[in-house]
Design an enzyme around this catalytic site. Sequence first.
Site, mmCIF file in Angstrom:
data_model
loop_
_atom_site.group_PDB
_atom_site.id
_atom_site.type_symbol
_atom_site.label_atom_id
_atom_site.label_comp_id
_atom_site.label_asym_id
_atom_site.label_seq_id
_atom_site.Cartn_x
_atom_site.Cartn_y
_atom_site.Cartn_z
ATOM 1 N N HIS A 187 0.814 -1.233 0.000
ATOM 2 C CA HIS A 187 0.000 0.000 0.000
ATOM 3 C C HIS A 187 0.841 1.273 0.000
ATOM 4 O O HIS A 187 0.809 2.059 0.939
ATOM 5 C CB HIS A 187 -0.981 0.008 1.188
ATOM 6 C CG HIS A 187 -2.027 -1.058 1.094
ATOM 7 N ND1 HIS A 187 -3.164 -1.054 1.878
ATOM 8 C CD2 HIS A 187 -2.112 -2.162 0.320
ATOM 9 C CE1 HIS A 187 -3.906 -2.117 1.594
ATOM 10 N NE2 HIS A 187 -3.273 -2.810 0.641
ATOM 11 N N GLU A 283 -13.105 1.872 -4.747
ATOM 12 C CA GLU A 283 -13.853 3.129 -4.846
ATOM 13 C C GLU A 283 -13.359 4.048 -5.957
ATOM 14 O O GLU A 283 -12.180 4.079 -6.278
ATOM 15 C CB GLU A 283 -13.710 3.936 -3.541
ATOM 16 C CG GLU A 283 -14.300 3.295 -2.324
ATOM 17 C CD GLU A 283 -14.176 4.192 -1.091
ATOM 18 O OE1 GLU A 283 -13.481 5.234 -1.165
ATOM 19 O OE2 GLU A 283 -14.798 3.850 -0.065
ATOM 20 N N TYR A 293 -12.256 11.011 3.179
ATOM 21 C CA TYR A 293 -12.871 10.001 2.318
ATOM 22 C C TYR A 293 -13.127 8.673 3.022
ATOM 23 O O TYR A 293 -13.435 7.673 2.377
ATOM 24 C CB TYR A 293 -12.090 9.907 1.001
ATOM 25 C CG TYR A 293 -12.414 11.145 0.183
ATOM 26 C CD1 TYR A 293 -13.495 11.171 -0.681
ATOM 27 C CD2 TYR A 293 -11.731 12.341 0.414
ATOM 28 C CE1 TYR A 293 -13.871 12.334 -1.334
ATOM 29 C CE2 TYR A 293 -12.089 13.513 -0.232
ATOM 30 C CZ TYR A 293 -13.170 13.504 -1.104
ATOM 31 O OH TYR A 293 -13.562 14.657 -1.733
HETATM 32 CA CA LIG Z 1 -13.932 5.944 1.038
#
Ligand SMILES: [Ca+2]
Length: 410
Positions: A187, A283, A293
């Site tokens: 990540h 997303e 977010y």
């Molecule tokens: Ca999100």
Amino acid sequence: MTKELLILVSGTMISLTSCGKTFNDNTEVTSADSTGAPVETKAANSAYKPAFSGQTRVRSVKSSTPYEGKVLTSDLNSPWGITTLPDGRFLITQKEGTLKIVSADGKVSGNITGLPTVNANGQGGLLGVRVDPAFAQNRMVYWVFSEPLAEGNLTAVAKGKLSADEKKIEGATVIYRAAPAYKGTLHYGGRILFDRNNNLIISTGERSDLVTRPKAQDLNAALGKVVRITTDGKPVAGNPFEGKSGARPELYSYGHRNVQGLAIHPVTGDLWENEFGPRGGDELNRIEAGKNYGWPTITYGIEYAGPKVGEGIQQKEGFEQPVYYWDPSISPSGMTFYTGNQIPEWKNNLFVGALSGMHVIRLVIENNRVVGEERLLAGENQRFRDITQGTDGALYAVTDQGRLYRIGKK
Ligand SMILES: [Ca+2]
């Protein structure tokens, strides 16, 4: 033969030509057909309900212009980022840490040297790449990579000048480090683009592990963020957390998991991003400065091991909803809005590489909502990592398996 592989799609007819076999099926109606059934036919990973109609599994659309995906080369080694040079060639990063120039007909250069060492373990490596808007004059290149430091690895941004003979990067300098470093190899985010003010937008990831995951909500960490910096790596004046105590001034938005795609909408100028979610929670977001977010507080996905994430909630005051999500996951990666004239019906549509989905996603967007989805080059069995638009108005996409595709008018 695979180098000559062509996929031809025209109207309702799908023709596949591969290794001498030709397949025609005029009755194919399983997806993306004229009924507008969603392209996704598999069961969702969770029973979570979307916040609004059209947030997932929107109606399918189908390109009516005959197009083809042509393999220009299969000689790349895990390409990760592709960007277009002013003369129509491409600059392509390879995960292992090498940089190449590839011509529009698929001729691959030798390795361009002079880049700092990357840690290519796990999801790390040489990642996103862009050239300066004034590249024709200054030959400056900007890239993202996973940098090995004594205290761990982090997402870093560097710049340097492409030499006149195109064999090396001169004066490579790291301009930004998304601290803190962490001893993990997952990540990293890693996309990069120029905004309309010649600043750099960079995506990071929250480094995956449960101990670093909360840092996506921590304004004093650059993990799980979109950041906005100058070409010298400094926070841009006017960034949303400028002057706020305990917050990093380079941050632009937060609450992200692992941002793999960034693009500027050609009409509205808005920044759009996509990110890997947990299982069933990939997303697409429209990014506004300073907003949260959601990760890991809200998500439409579940842990890959099965349990819910956190409290298992999908909506909460103060947390932004994704414009769109994919369940099951398709692993959205590099993306670009189409602005070319070659296929007019694609104008302003968003094209997204899908890794586990193994296709190129076409999204029709109206009023900041997704109103149509199509899958291109499904059946190629390729993990589409990044996509860009060429100077000729075709799309060019690279795959983990080492291919460069030209996707354009037949
Ligand atoms: Ca999100």
